[in-house]
Motif scaffolding. Structure first.
Motif, PDB file in Angstrom:
ATOM      1  N   LEU A  26       1.001   4.088  -2.950  1.00 54.47           N
ATOM      2  CA  LEU A  26       0.772   5.522  -2.724  1.00 54.47           C
ATOM      3  C   LEU A  26       1.946   6.353  -3.233  1.00 54.47           C
ATOM      4  O   LEU A  26       1.750   7.426  -3.798  1.00 54.47           O
ATOM      5  CB  LEU A  26       0.533   5.808  -1.245  1.00 54.47           C
ATOM      6  CG  LEU A  26      -0.849   5.453  -0.719  1.00 54.47           C
ATOM      7  CD1 LEU A  26      -0.943   5.755   0.774  1.00 54.47           C
ATOM      8  CD2 LEU A  26      -1.935   6.189  -1.482  1.00 54.47           C
ATOM      9  N   VAL A  53      -6.849   6.984  -5.789  1.00 55.43           N
ATOM     10  CA  VAL A  53      -7.046   6.067  -4.668  1.00 55.43           C
ATOM     11  C   VAL A  53      -8.471   5.514  -4.693  1.00 55.43           C
ATOM     12  O   VAL A  53      -8.674   4.317  -4.506  1.00 55.43           O
ATOM     13  CB  VAL A  53      -6.714   6.762  -3.332  1.00 55.43           C
ATOM     14  CG1 VAL A  53      -7.132   5.898  -2.154  1.00 55.43           C
ATOM     15  CG2 VAL A  53      -5.221   7.078  -3.259  1.00 55.43           C
ATOM     16  N   MET A  88      -4.742  12.568  -6.669  1.00 53.74           N
ATOM     17  CA  MET A  88      -4.547  11.557  -5.623  1.00 53.74           C
ATOM     18  C   MET A  88      -5.883  10.992  -5.152  1.00 53.74           C
ATOM     19  O   MET A  88      -6.057   9.771  -5.061  1.00 53.74           O
ATOM     20  CB  MET A  88      -3.774  12.164  -4.441  1.00 53.74           C
ATOM     21  CG  MET A  88      -2.340  12.521  -4.729  1.00 53.74           C
ATOM     22  SD  MET A  88      -1.285  11.087  -5.041  1.00 53.74           S
ATOM     23  CE  MET A  88      -1.360  10.222  -3.467  1.00 53.74           C
ATOM     24  N   ASP A  89      -6.827  11.871  -4.851  1.00 53.05           N
ATOM     25  CA  ASP A  89      -8.140  11.423  -4.366  1.00 53.05           C
ATOM     26  C   ASP A  89      -8.813  10.479  -5.357  1.00 53.05           C
ATOM     27  O   ASP A  89      -9.309   9.419  -4.985  1.00 53.05           O
ATOM     28  CB  ASP A  89      -9.065  12.625  -4.112  1.00 53.05           C
ATOM     29  CG  ASP A  89      -8.677  13.441  -2.889  1.00 53.05           C
ATOM     30  OD1 ASP A  89      -7.839  12.995  -2.079  1.00 53.05           O
ATOM     31  OD2 ASP A  89      -9.222  14.562  -2.749  1.00 53.05           O
ATOM     32  N   ARG A  93      -2.759   9.468   5.946  1.00 54.96           N
ATOM     33  CA  ARG A  93      -1.669  10.369   5.572  1.00 54.96           C
ATOM     34  C   ARG A  93      -2.139  11.647   4.883  1.00 54.96           C
ATOM     35  O   ARG A  93      -1.396  12.613   4.817  1.00 54.96           O
ATOM     36  CB  ARG A  93      -0.701   9.658   4.620  1.00 54.96           C
ATOM     37  CG  ARG A  93       0.004   8.495   5.264  1.00 54.96           C
ATOM     38  CD  ARG A  93       0.899   7.821   4.268  1.00 54.96           C
ATOM     39  NE  ARG A  93       1.688   6.770   4.885  1.00 54.96           N
ATOM     40  CZ  ARG A  93       2.606   6.080   4.255  1.00 54.96           C
ATOM     41  NH1 ARG A  93       2.856   6.323   2.975  1.00 54.96           N
ATOM     42  NH2 ARG A  93       3.282   5.139   4.868  1.00 54.96           N
ATOM     43  N   ARG A  94      -3.354  11.646   4.369  1.00 52.12           N
ATOM     44  CA  ARG A  94      -3.819  12.739   3.516  1.00 52.12           C
ATOM     45  C   ARG A  94      -3.776  14.105   4.193  1.00 52.12           C
ATOM     46  O   ARG A  94      -3.218  15.047   3.628  1.00 52.12           O
ATOM     47  CB  ARG A  94      -5.232  12.457   3.013  1.00 52.12           C
ATOM     48  CG  ARG A  94      -5.774  13.559   2.122  1.00 52.12           C
ATOM     49  CD  ARG A  94      -7.153  13.263   1.584  1.00 52.12           C
ATOM     50  NE  ARG A  94      -8.019  12.806   2.638  1.00 52.12           N
ATOM     51  CZ  ARG A  94      -9.020  11.961   2.436  1.00 52.12           C
ATOM     52  NH1 ARG A  94      -9.293  11.520   1.244  1.00 52.12           N
ATOM     53  NH2 ARG A  94      -9.775  11.562   3.441  1.00 52.12           N
ATOM     54  N   THR A 148      -6.573   2.731   0.529  1.00 50.87           N
ATOM     55  CA  THR A 148      -7.472   3.820   0.908  1.00 50.87           C
ATOM     56  C   THR A 148      -7.280   4.201   2.366  1.00 50.87           C
ATOM     57  O   THR A 148      -7.176   5.391   2.692  1.00 50.87           O
ATOM     58  CB  THR A 148      -8.942   3.424   0.652  1.00 50.87           C
ATOM     59  OG1 THR A 148      -9.094   3.125  -0.742  1.00 50.87           O
ATOM     60  CG2 THR A 148      -9.899   4.528   1.048  1.00 50.87           C
ATOM     61  N   SER A 199       1.630   9.094  -6.125  1.00 49.94           N
ATOM     62  CA  SER A 199       2.106  10.448  -5.870  1.00 49.94           C
ATOM     63  C   SER A 199       3.076  10.910  -6.955  1.00 49.94           C
ATOM     64  O   SER A 199       2.961  12.032  -7.465  1.00 49.94           O
ATOM     65  CB  SER A 199       2.782  10.527  -4.502  1.00 49.94           C
ATOM     66  OG  SER A 199       3.320  11.807  -4.281  1.00 49.94           O
ATOM     67  N   SER A 230       0.826  -1.207   0.000  1.00 46.93           N
ATOM     68  CA  SER A 230       0.000   0.000   0.000  1.00 46.93           C
ATOM     69  C   SER A 230       0.861   1.259   0.000  1.00 46.93           C
ATOM     70  O   SER A 230       0.588   2.213  -0.737  1.00 46.93           O
ATOM     71  CB  SER A 230      -0.930   0.012   1.217  1.00 46.93           C
ATOM     72  OG  SER A 230      -1.851  -1.047   1.146  1.00 46.93           O
ATOM     73  N   TYR A 279      -3.962   5.988   2.788  1.00 46.17           N
ATOM     74  CA  TYR A 279      -4.051   7.319   2.183  1.00 46.17           C
ATOM     75  C   TYR A 279      -4.827   8.265   3.094  1.00 46.17           C
ATOM     76  O   TYR A 279      -4.423   9.408   3.313  1.00 46.17           O
ATOM     77  CB  TYR A 279      -4.710   7.229   0.808  1.00 46.17           C
ATOM     78  CG  TYR A 279      -4.907   8.574   0.158  1.00 46.17           C
ATOM     79  CD1 TYR A 279      -3.818   9.379  -0.164  1.00 46.17           C
ATOM     80  CD2 TYR A 279      -6.174   9.043  -0.137  1.00 46.17           C
ATOM     81  CE1 TYR A 279      -3.990  10.618  -0.769  1.00 46.17           C
ATOM     82  CE2 TYR A 279      -6.365  10.273  -0.740  1.00 46.17           C
ATOM     83  CZ  TYR A 279      -5.264  11.053  -1.052  1.00 46.17           C
ATOM     84  OH  TYR A 279      -5.443  12.273  -1.637  1.00 46.17           O
ATOM     85  N   GLU A 280      -5.946   7.806   3.630  1.00 43.33           N
ATOM     86  CA  GLU A 280      -6.753   8.655   4.504  1.00 43.33           C
ATOM     87  C   GLU A 280      -5.980   9.032   5.768  1.00 43.33           C
ATOM     88  O   GLU A 280      -6.113  10.146   6.264  1.00 43.33           O
ATOM     89  CB  GLU A 280      -8.074   7.971   4.852  1.00 43.33           C
ATOM     90  CG  GLU A 280      -9.021   7.938   3.662  1.00 43.33           C
ATOM     91  CD  GLU A 280     -10.260   7.099   3.889  1.00 43.33           C
ATOM     92  OE1 GLU A 280     -10.331   6.371   4.921  1.00 43.33           O
ATOM     93  OE2 GLU A 280     -11.160   7.158   3.043  1.00 43.33           O
TER      94      GLU A 280
END
Length: 126
Positions: free
Chosen positions: A64, A103, A99-100, A118-119, A112, A68, A60, A115-116
């Motif tokens: 990401l 993912v 990015m949004d 780290r977002r 997901t 990125s 994962s 990502y959430e």
């Protein structure tokens, strides 16, 4: 080995296999209109991820990172870009939207979740 690819589009990322067939744009009626259409076409960057286990933390995180890098490139920053420019692109709506959407379209729950987590830091932290 699964050879899935995700494609980065200027301000959007989408799974290449899941892209819907879109109607072809109407033919340009002038050279100026044709130039505007070409100018507005988003950049595309392919991301291979068939080698990753997207259910794992490591897979994962690697995914990401790849998304990125592709979002940065699609939004105008490259490996040789100045660090300040890359930072500015990371803060842009193009990058965040890319990015949004990437993912979300990937539909990999572990990616997901990571990502959430780290977002908010990635877009608001320094």
């Amino acid at each position: 080995m699964n050879s899935r690819i995700i494609a980065a589009f200027g301000c959007a990322l989408a799974l290449t296999g899941a892209m819907s067939a879109q109607a072809a744009p109407h033919p340009a009626s002038s050279e100026a209109e044709a130039a505007r259409e070409v100018e507005n076409m988003p950049a595309q960057v392919a991301i291979k991820f068939g080698d990753l286990d997207l259910a794992s933390q490591q897979g994962s995180a690697t995914m990401l990172h790849r998304i990125s890098d592709a979002a940065l490139e699609a939004c105008g920053a490259f490996g040789a870009s100045l660090p300040d420019y890359r930072w500015a692109v990371r803060k842009s709506t193009c990058y965040r939207g890319s990015m949004d959407r990437a993912v979300a379209s990937l539909a990999a729950p572990a990616v997901t979740r990571l990502y959430e987590q780290r977002r908010d830091y990635a877009f608001n932290g320094d």
